[in-house]
Design a protein around this motif. Structure first.
Motif: not given
Length: 195
Positions: A140-143, A150-156
């Motif tokens: 699972a990746e974050v951006e 900003t930090i984004t949890l790409l899975a959700t």
């Protein structure tokens, strides 16, 4: 010290789901005798990564091949304890560019920013979401977008903003330490002094 310019990072995460990680756990004091910045990455989390016979502990995340990436995710209160800058060195030199936690010790946070490592403080709820996503999928990746903070949890698609001092943000974006920054404004300093 030259540091890498910080660009938007999209990466899987290495989870160390432990609260109250202090600087002696990050880099034990017995490894601070070096006179140059070398091999601190080898001893990152040394007492958690290796047993008494210097054999890797298989289930520690840094030894587990299913985890990789340039983002370290840890529990609340990361970097407490002594003010040793070596903790930030060890994490950066290991290859991490971001540490995510719901709380950072102030001195560690400053040392991290001074050495090209971005501490991203998120809410406990968002941190729990990251850990849950990693548990569900170890890739699972974050951006992490420094420009937009900003930090984004790409899975959700979940996203949070984070705070950073504007001066430290500029230094990370340009790959500057404090001396590099002063050199970059040398003309302005000289013009001011000549007034």
């Amino acid at each position: 010290m030259a540091i890498d310019k910080f660009v938007t990072i999209q990466s899987p995460c290495v989870p160390v789901a432990i609260e109250n990680v202090d600087t002696d756990q990050i880099i034990p004091a017995r490894f601070l005798k070096a006179t140059e910045r070398k091999d601190f990455d080898i001893n990152l989390f040394r007492d958690w990564r290796y047993d008494n016979n210097d054999q890797p502990i298989a289930d520690f995340p840094l030894n587990n091949s299913k985890y990789s990436g340039s983002v370290l995710v840890s529990g609340k209160n990361f970097g407490s304890g002594s003010s040793r800058e070596h903790a930030a060195w060890a994490i950066y030199d290991y290859g991490f560019r971001v540490v995510v936690s719901s709380f950072f010790a102030d001195i560690f946070k400053g040392n991290a920013l001074n050495n090209g490592l971005l501490p991203v403080q998120v809410t406990p709820v968002f941190l729990a979401s990251i850990f849950a996503a990693i548990k569900n999928d170890s890739k699972a990746e974050v951006e992490v977008n420094l420009d937009n903070q900003t930090i984004t949890l790409l899975a959700t698609g979940e996203k949070e903003s984070f705070e950073i001092n504007s001066y430290k943000k500029e230094c990370l974006q340009k790959g500057y330490d404090d001396i590099d920054y002063l050199i970059s404004i040398k003309d302005k300093i000289e013009a001011y002094e000549n007034k």
